[in-house]
Design an enzyme around this catalytic site. Sequence first.
Site, PDB file in Angstrom:
ATOM      1  N   CYS A  42     -67.548 -18.590  41.949  1.00  0.00           N
ATOM      2  CA  CYS A  42     -67.693 -20.649  43.263  1.00  0.00           C
ATOM      3  C   CYS A  42     -66.455 -19.466  44.103  1.00  0.00           C
ATOM      4  O   CYS A  42     -66.178 -19.032  44.481  1.00  0.00           O
ATOM      5  CB  CYS A  42     -67.317 -21.095  41.878  1.00  0.00           C
ATOM      6  SG  CYS A  42     -65.190 -20.988  41.600  1.00  0.00           S
ATOM      7  N   ARG A  65     -65.593 -24.170  38.934  1.00  0.00           N
ATOM      8  CA  ARG A  65     -66.823 -24.274  38.048  1.00  0.00           C
ATOM      9  C   ARG A  65     -66.992 -22.483  37.779  1.00  0.00           C
ATOM     10  O   ARG A  65     -67.280 -22.742  36.043  1.00  0.00           O
ATOM     11  CB  ARG A  65     -67.865 -24.232  38.625  1.00  0.00           C
ATOM     12  CG  ARG A  65     -68.038 -25.577  39.965  1.00  0.00           C
ATOM     13  CD  ARG A  65     -68.752 -25.670  40.918  1.00  0.00           C
ATOM     14  NE  ARG A  65     -67.770 -25.604  42.235  1.00  0.00           N
ATOM     15  CZ  ARG A  65     -68.259 -25.013  43.183  1.00  0.00           C
ATOM     16  NH1 ARG A  65     -69.130 -25.352  43.627  1.00  0.00           N
ATOM     17  NH2 ARG A  65     -67.524 -24.301  44.259  1.00  0.00           N
ATOM     18  N   ASP A  99     -69.491 -29.020  43.434  1.00  0.00           N
ATOM     19  CA  ASP A  99     -67.680 -28.753  43.246  1.00  0.00           C
ATOM     20  C   ASP A  99     -67.264 -30.242  43.256  1.00  0.00           C
ATOM     21  O   ASP A  99     -67.502 -30.885  43.297  1.00  0.00           O
ATOM     22  CB  ASP A  99     -67.437 -27.940  44.373  1.00  0.00           C
ATOM     23  CG  ASP A  99     -66.233 -27.831  44.748  1.00  0.00           C
ATOM     24  OD1 ASP A  99     -65.293 -28.144  43.887  1.00  0.00           O
ATOM     25  OD2 ASP A  99     -65.305 -27.105  46.007  1.00  0.00           O
TER      26      ASP A  99
HETATM   27  P1  4NP Z   1     -64.347 -24.055  42.741  1.00  0.00           P
HETATM   28  O1  4NP Z   1     -63.381 -25.469  43.296  1.00  0.00           O
HETATM   29  O2  4NP Z   1     -64.583 -22.777  43.758  1.00  0.00           O
HETATM   30  O3  4NP Z   1     -65.081 -24.455  41.372  1.00  0.00           O
HETATM   31  O4  4NP Z   1     -63.102 -22.910  41.991  1.00  0.00           O
HETATM   32  C1  4NP Z   1     -62.876 -25.186  44.168  1.00  0.00           C
HETATM   33  C2  4NP Z   1     -61.314 -25.028  43.915  1.00  0.00           C
HETATM   34  C3  4NP Z   1     -60.733 -25.176  44.734  1.00  0.00           C
HETATM   35  C4  4NP Z   1     -60.630 -25.177  46.469  1.00  0.00           C
HETATM   36  C5  4NP Z   1     -62.074 -25.387  46.483  1.00  0.00           C
HETATM   37  C6  4NP Z   1     -62.812 -25.138  45.103  1.00  0.00           C
HETATM   38  N1  4NP Z   1     -59.891 -25.734  47.354  1.00  0.00           N
HETATM   39  O5  4NP Z   1     -60.225 -25.634  48.426  1.00  0.00           O
HETATM   40  O6  4NP Z   1     -58.523 -25.019  47.079  1.00  0.00           O
END
Ligand code: 4NP
Length: 156
Positions: free
Chosen positions: A7, A13, A123
């Site tokens: 991800c 995720r 997300d």
């Molecule tokens: P992930 O969600 O891609 O599902 O881990 C996110 C976690 C953090 C961030 C973006 C998406 N961020 O911008 O810090």
Amino acid sequence: MKVLFVCLGNICRSPLAEGILRHKLKLSGLESNVRVDSCGTSNFHIGDLPDSRTRRNAEKNGVILDHRGRQLSADDLDYFDFILAMDRSNHNNILQLTDDQAQRNKVKLMREFDTEEGEEVPDPYYGGEDGFQEVFDILDRSMDGFIAHLQSKGLI
Ligand code: 4NP
């Protein structure tokens, strides 16, 4: 068999996908057949535990997460057999790391294995608590489909 979930941040995720697959493999006695890992396309959360909301929701559903964030590298495209992206953006970013067709063929969208309609795992990072359960339910279903795929191909 080696499986990598990808991800953006590797704190919501993909570590959840990793935890759900580990959990299901353990329940089926198949855990020694599969190596499971996750990573992020970004370097935002290297070394971090999964987001506390993701961990709380996973625990509520019986899944303990202890992964530490790491960033995707070009070596991952060589090492893993299946590279499952959570959304289109992750999918595109992974493919940018290689021109090798055999490696590109390993990269799929997680929801190709979902039994319900939908292309991306949304997300949940900027949303409310409901989003975390929605992501859990999508990944739970998609993982059943993925395990069934591996079994039907004789890969596990
Ligand atoms: P992930 O969600 O891609 O599902 O881990 C996110 C976690 C953090 C961030 C973006 C998406 N961020 O911008 O810090």
